[in-house]
Design an enzyme around this catalytic site. Structure first.
Site, PDB file in Angstrom:
ATOM      1  N   CYS A 111      17.358 -20.888 -64.012  1.00  0.00           N
ATOM      2  CA  CYS A 111      16.559 -21.885 -64.584  1.00  0.00           C
ATOM      3  C   CYS A 111      15.178 -21.548 -64.668  1.00  0.00           C
ATOM      4  CB  CYS A 111      17.173 -23.244 -64.425  1.00  0.00           C
ATOM      5  SG  CYS A 111      18.129 -23.266 -62.908  1.00  0.00           S
TER       6      CYS A 111
ATOM      7  N   ARG B  57      22.659 -16.016 -52.955  1.00  0.00           N
ATOM      8  CA  ARG B  57      22.543 -17.318 -52.192  1.00  0.00           C
ATOM      9  C   ARG B  57      23.123 -16.944 -50.704  1.00  0.00           C
ATOM     10  NH1 ARG B  57      25.085 -21.214 -56.920  1.00  0.00           N
ATOM     11  NH2 ARG B  57      23.182 -20.783 -58.508  1.00  0.00           N
TER      12      ARG B  57
ATOM     13  N   GLN C 187      25.612 -14.672 -62.685  1.00  0.00           N
ATOM     14  CA  GLN C 187      26.007 -16.056 -63.532  1.00  0.00           C
ATOM     15  C   GLN C 187      26.304 -15.691 -65.084  1.00  0.00           C
ATOM     16  OE1 GLN C 187      23.142 -18.792 -62.150  1.00  0.00           O
ATOM     17  NE2 GLN C 187      24.883 -20.160 -61.167  1.00  0.00           N
TER      18      GLN C 187
ATOM     19  N   ASP D  62      24.951 -17.065 -67.627  1.00  0.00           N
ATOM     20  CA  ASP D  62      24.134 -18.186 -67.647  1.00  0.00           C
ATOM     21  C   ASP D  62      23.598 -18.674 -68.978  1.00  0.00           C
ATOM     22  OD1 ASP D  62      22.844 -20.426 -66.358  1.00  0.00           O
ATOM     23  OD2 ASP D  62      21.752 -19.297 -65.070  1.00  0.00           O
TER      24      ASP D  62
ATOM     25  N   HIS E  41      20.818 -21.621 -71.165  1.00  0.00           N
ATOM     26  CA  HIS E  41      19.939 -22.996 -71.134  1.00  0.00           C
ATOM     27  C   HIS E  41      19.851 -23.288 -72.495  1.00  0.00           C
ATOM     28  CE1 HIS E  41      19.517 -21.675 -66.803  1.00  0.00           C
ATOM     29  NE2 HIS E  41      19.664 -22.870 -66.764  1.00  0.00           N
TER      30      HIS E  41
ATOM     31  N   LYS F  93      27.819 -34.202 -66.091  1.00  0.00           N
ATOM     32  CA  LYS F  93      28.186 -32.830 -66.578  1.00  0.00           C
ATOM     33  C   LYS F  93      29.684 -32.949 -66.799  1.00  0.00           C
ATOM     34  CE  LYS F  93      29.378 -31.521 -61.441  1.00  0.00           C
ATOM     35  NZ  LYS F  93      29.721 -30.427 -60.646  1.00  0.00           N
TER      36      LYS F  93
ATOM     37  N   HIS G  32      22.345 -26.980 -68.959  1.00  0.00           N
ATOM     38  CA  HIS G  32      22.711 -25.875 -68.325  1.00  0.00           C
ATOM     39  C   HIS G  32      24.008 -25.540 -68.712  1.00  0.00           C
ATOM     40  CE1 HIS G  32      19.298 -26.331 -65.206  1.00  0.00           C
ATOM     41  NE2 HIS G  32      19.268 -27.513 -65.785  1.00  0.00           N
TER      42      HIS G  32
END
Length: 643
Positions: A334, A363, A381, A383, A385, A465, A511
């Site tokens: 992000c 991670r 990911q 991912d 946004h 979420k 997200h």
């Protein structure tokens, strides 16, 4: 006499001092037999709880979800009692219920293994057969602390200290007493079907600096047939284990010399990933997203601005010094996307902005939680946004929900558990923004027609979420999709756009991940299909098996036609028997196996076999080409060729 209100609003008259158990007995013998606990005015309590005039009650049976949880919690206590009787020196930690079962953590010198489980089960059966009453007792915290201190149960003393409650509840069965909120079944004989499953290590309170304890996992059901069905499902799950199938199908492996949690993708696994990634990119472009890419490392200051350095540091890798500056491998995508947003002024006319990336992040997951592809340290990911105006938020969420349902259906998933997680105790942003964002999530789900459950207080600190858990072929839930509304990062990075009034406005940031991480999603796919992927996902779609060397030229010609149509074809050229080649193709779970010999070459056909062993006989090559191409292009999850 007292009058009690039943769930259907009818009344039940009982003697003064009557308990929930008395109420269940008066309602019906069968209900009393099945009862494990009850509710008084909506609160779960033991059946021994006394009733007052006007109480509204419900009887909880072992077949309900709440009753099953109570049954399993009681089984956990019985297991702890059994271990204590077998090993008197043991120190007891915690024994909660979990999805599909329970566990208990123990601290003692005896090193447990699965060989110990039958002995513990036998002791549990003995305790159950004694039909020992399970009795609740409330005690001042200081007295309870002294009680467990005198018993040498240090972990219980620590738990009581952390509770900060004036009173705590204890549950006793014979000479065994445990700290617990309850409720529990009234007696041990209520536990009719149980099984101990495995042994593992676990740090006390999940802290690697605390003692390593020994954990026993088990499960329990109200009926033996339910337990038998569950144990059969576990056997099937073991057969579908993506780690075993990953090796069998030559998809990936994790090499200790490379590092735990860092999968190495073999050619077939990399091809499977590439198929999924290409589909993902194409679908995002069709749905109004733009693709972006960001570096794998960035200066530490970026993560300090985002807040990850303060709130997420234990899951981040240590900084590396480059020319006097500290850099770190990214745990999130992000901040990089926000930096692209800030690269030039934005207007209300630009909104919504949808940016997507297959972004690899790193991670630091503890070694004890790593599990094949499902929990890794480096993962990609799916991912994206979305930066939007407040008036666009609900429509954008609707668009994401429709997008993910379409995408998951293509992969063969159409059963879900959906949750809306609301504001936690610690949060950023205004209550007004939280209310608007939460209602936007709920309204979007309602408009799409997707049923959901509220998960109170489980939102992330920066916004509410949606979590969507897909159900696989065994009915297991997998967390993949998440849609999160964020008030935090737009504020921390001070991102704005010019509104219609020419004043700076703060965008709302969404997200979202549809598949989650590719590693986890592929692990889920492997187990869902037991490695037998639909044609469009199979790394090798068609295996040609020439009967003799003179048939290779014909097989090559077929392969060329199929490859020209975009199909993935291999020819088994090994000097093995035809039956061995067919068998190996089935073990590799290749969707279609084509055998070619003199008769097939003369008639422009091939003998078609399915991976389950079904022999469909000779088919014309033109028919096969048409069918394979349609099935592949349609991304069908079922075969176009059947008996």
């Amino acid at each position: 006499m007292i009058k009690i209100n039943l769930p259907d609003d009818s009344k039940l008259e009982l003697n003064n001092g009557a308990t929930l158990a008395d109420a269940a007995k008066k309602i019906g013998r069968r209900l009393f037999s099945d009862a494990v606990a009850g509710k008084i005015n909506g609160v779960l309590v033991d059946l021994s709880r006394q009733l007052k005039d006007g109480d509204k009650i419900a009887i909880i049976t072992g077949e309900s979800s709440e009753g099953l949880d109570i049954l399993r919690h009681s089984a956990s206590h019985v297991m702890a009692q059994a271990v204590k009787e077998l090993y008197p020196e043991v120190k007891l930690a915690i024994g909660p219920t979990i999805d599909n079962g329970f566990y208990y953590d123990f601290d003692f010198s005896h090193s447990l293994s699965t060989d110990d489980l039958p002995k513990i089960e036998a002791k549990m059966s003995e305790i159950i057969s004694r039909d020992i009453p399970i009795e609740r007792r409330e005690m001042p915290s200081d007295q309870a602390s002294e009680f467990f201190k005198d018993a040498g149960q240090d972990y219980k003393v620590e738990l009581i200290a952390d509770l900060e409650d004036a009173q705590v509840s204890l549950y006793r069965q014979d000479d065994f007493t445990d700290l617990c909120r309850g409720p529990h079944v009234p007696g041990t004989k209520k536990i009719k079907a149980f099984k101990l499953l495995s042994v593992a290590g676990a740090y006390w309170r999940g802290d690697e600096n605390r003692p390593m304890l020994q954990r026993i996992y088990g499960t329990a059901f109200s009926r033996q047939k339910d337990l038998d069905a569950y144990l059969e499902m576990l056997k099937e799950a073991e057969r579908r284990d993506h780690r075993l199938l990953g090796k069998q199908l030559d998809l990936f492996h994790i090499d200790p010399e490379v590092g735990p949690g860092l999968p190495l993708w073999h050619p077939k696994g990399a091809l499977l990933r590439n198929i999924i990634e290409n589909f993902w990119r194409d679908e995002h472009l069709k749905n109004g997203y733009e693709l972006v890419m960001i570096p794998h490392i960035a200066k530490v200051d970026l993560w300090k601005t985002s807040g990850h350095w303060d709130f997420y540091r234990e899951n981040m890798y240590a900084p590396m010094s480059v020319e006097g500056q500290d850099y770190i491998v990214k745990p999130m995508n992000c901040p990089g996307h926000i930096k692209i947003y800030k690269s030039k002024p934005r207007s209300y006319r630009d909104m919504p902005i949808r940016w997507a990336e297959l972004g690899t992040v790193y991670r630091f997951e503890r070694s004890g939680v790593l599990h094949g592809l499902l929990r890794v340290r480096g993962f990609t990911q799916d991912d994206a946004h979305i930066f939007c105006r407040g008036d666009q938020l609900e429509d954008e969420i609707i668009g994401v929900i429709k997008f993910v349902l379409s995408m998951l259906k293509t992969f063969g998933f159409d059963q879900y558990d959906v949750y809306v997680s609301t504001r936690p105790k610690k949060y950023v942003g205004t209550l007004d923004n939280w209310a608007k964002a939460t209602s936007s999530l709920e309204n979007a789900l309602d408009k799409v027609g997707l049923a959901y459950q509220l998960d109170p207080g489980e939102g992330v600190f920066y916004g509410p979420k949606i979590d969507l858990k897909i159900k696989d072929a065994l009915g297991r839930a997998w967390q993949c999709t998440t849609i999160q509304v964020d008030f935090n990062l737009p504020e921390r990075f001070d991102i704005t756009y010019k509104g219609q009034d020419n004043l700076d406005q703060r965008p709302i940031m969404v997200h979202r991940a549809l598949l989650g991480s590719l590693e986890r999603f592929i692990g889920c796919l492997i187990e869902h299909y037991a490695g037998a992927f639909p044609l469009w996902l199979a790394p090798v779609q068609i295996m040609l098996v020439p009967i003799a060397d003179r048939h290779f030229e014909y097989a090559d010609a077929i392969a060329d036609k199929f490859r020209a149509a975009g199909l993935r074809v291999d020819i088994d050229s090994r000097s093995e028997t035809v039956s061995r080649k067919i068998r190996d193709g089935q073990l590799q779970k290749i969707p279609y196996i084509l055998v070619t010999g003199d008769r097939e070459a003369a008639s422009d056909t091939a003998a078609l076999r399915l991976r389950d062993g079904t022999d469909l006989g000779a088919k014309e090559i033109s028919e096969l080409l048409t069918g394979f191409t349609r099935e592949n292009n349609d991304r069908s999850t079922t075969s176009y060729f059947t008996v």
